[in-house]
Design an enzyme around this catalytic site. Structure first.
Site, PDB file in Angstrom:
ATOM      1  N   LYS A  32       0.872  -1.184   0.000  1.00 23.57           N
ATOM      2  CA  LYS A  32       0.000   0.000   0.000  1.00 23.57           C
ATOM      3  C   LYS A  32       0.905   1.229   0.000  1.00 23.57           C
ATOM      4  CE  LYS A  32      -2.970   3.302   0.908  1.00 23.57           C
ATOM      5  NZ  LYS A  32      -2.193   4.332   1.537  1.00 23.57           N
ATOM      6  N   GLY A  35       0.704   8.935   0.396  1.00 25.31           N
ATOM      7  CA  GLY A  35       1.258   9.937   1.300  1.00 25.31           C
ATOM      8  C   GLY A  35       2.534  10.575   0.798  1.00 25.31           C
ATOM      9  N   GLY A  68      -4.149  11.098  -1.973  1.00 26.82           N
ATOM     10  CA  GLY A  68      -4.823  12.209  -1.289  1.00 26.82           C
ATOM     11  C   GLY A  68      -4.262  13.585  -1.609  1.00 26.82           C
ATOM     12  N   ASP A 185      -5.975   2.243   2.746  1.00 29.76           N
ATOM     13  CA  ASP A 185      -5.499   1.220   3.687  1.00 29.76           C
ATOM     14  C   ASP A 185      -6.509   0.084   3.797  1.00 29.76           C
ATOM     15  OD1 ASP A 185      -3.315   2.819   4.162  1.00 29.76           O
ATOM     16  OD2 ASP A 185      -4.053   3.643   6.054  1.00 29.76           O
ATOM     17  N   LYS A 244      -5.019   2.662  10.775  1.00 32.19           N
ATOM     18  CA  LYS A 244      -3.949   1.862  10.149  1.00 32.19           C
ATOM     19  C   LYS A 244      -3.829   0.497  10.835  1.00 32.19           C
ATOM     20  CE  LYS A 244      -0.918   4.817   7.574  1.00 32.19           C
ATOM     21  NZ  LYS A 244      -1.983   5.068   6.638  1.00 32.19           N
TER      22      LYS A 244
END
Length: 288
Positions: A32, A35, A68, A185, A244
């Site tokens: 994953k 960020g 994001g 996630d 998370k």
């Protein structure tokens, strides 16, 4: 490569990695990615190099990505102000179109292109392709934020079988044709579970689970599912780390061997995790 290394030292590094290469050959690893590790172009290239190297030694890598910051950037350019409730992006009809454009378009194809440039064979798909991620509205207040109802894993298995690296953007759909923004996630945990992956690696902006959030040296290297639940009670896992760790537990409960939360800002952290004794970040495993 560092020229201070002699050829003998390089050979020794490869020999040390051999047991791990044997262990992971033919196994599925879900990564994953999102960020800050995604914003820095040098880091992005290194992550792609790590993935291609693993793929070349026979690891079946599935890359699940978010985006994001890029979504917020485009919203900003279009004069739309991002709004968050409990860490989730409020997603109206216009925003979900932007999410689809950015994730399934720009970000996905950029990563596919980078993997190909590094010598890999990659195909980008979204959660809408082959109805990979079916979803329903999570909460009307959040708009088109999706809660996963079903994972149809065939499209990923088909790509792995043909020797590709699947690159998955986390956009979901329902039978009425609505599009949903899916938490990356959560999607990675569900996909890893459906694939019964050996590992799920969650790249984030912290070193892992820390006893003291302000002290990187207080890293907890390994924790079981029940140990992780105790960390909630003690307040060690708090804020943005709660969802998370929830995803780690979900993946383990769905059959993933181990989940690693690691710092995506560290060079070649994926290779350190998979091909060395040291590992990187915090490893979450099932109760023995």
């Amino acid at each position: 490569m560092d020229n201070n290394f002699s050829n003998a030292e390089r050979a020794e590094v490869l020999v040390q990695a051999l047991p791990y290469i044997k262990k992971y050959n033919g196994k599925i690893v879900v990564i994953k990615y999102g960020g800050n590790a995604m914003i820095n172009e040098n880091l992005k290239e290194q992550v792609m190099e790590d993935i291609v190297l693993l793929w070349l030694i026979g690891v079946k890598v599935v890359l699940v990505h978010g985006g994001g910051p890029e979504i917020s950037e485009l919203m900003d350019k279009l004069g739309k102000k991002p709004e968050f409730v409990g860490g989730l992006r409020v997603t109206d009809k216009e925003t979900v179109d932007i999410v689809q454009m950015v994730l399934a378009g720009k970000v996905n194809k950029t990563l596919v292109n980078l993997l190909e440039m590094k010598g890999g064979k990659a195909v980008g798909i979204s959660g809408m392709d082959g109805r990979l991620i079916e979803a329903k509205m999570k909460d009307e207040k959040l708009g088109y934020v999706g809660e996963i109802t079903k994972i149809n894993i065939s499209p990923i298995n088909d790509l792995l079988e043909k020797g590709y690296i699947p690159v998955v953007s986390t956009v979901g759909c329902d039978k009425q044709g609505n599009t949903y923004n899916i938490n990356g996630d959560t999607a990675a945990a569900r996909i890893a579970g459906a694939l019964e992956a050996e590992n799920l690696i969650m790249m984030t902006d912290v070193a892992g689970i820390l006893k003291d959030k302000d002290d990187a040296s207080s890293l907890i290297p390994e924790v079981t599912v029940s140990g992780a639940k105790k960390l909630y009670e003690e307040g060690i896992v708090s804020g943005g780390m709660i969802p998370k760790v929830d995803c780690c537990i979900e993946a383990i409960n769905r059959g993933v061997e181990k989940v690693i939360i690691m710092d995506g800002r560290v060079s070649h952290s994926i290779l350190m995790e998979i091909l060395t004794d040291e590992g990187a970040g915090t490893m979450v495993i099932g109760d023995r």
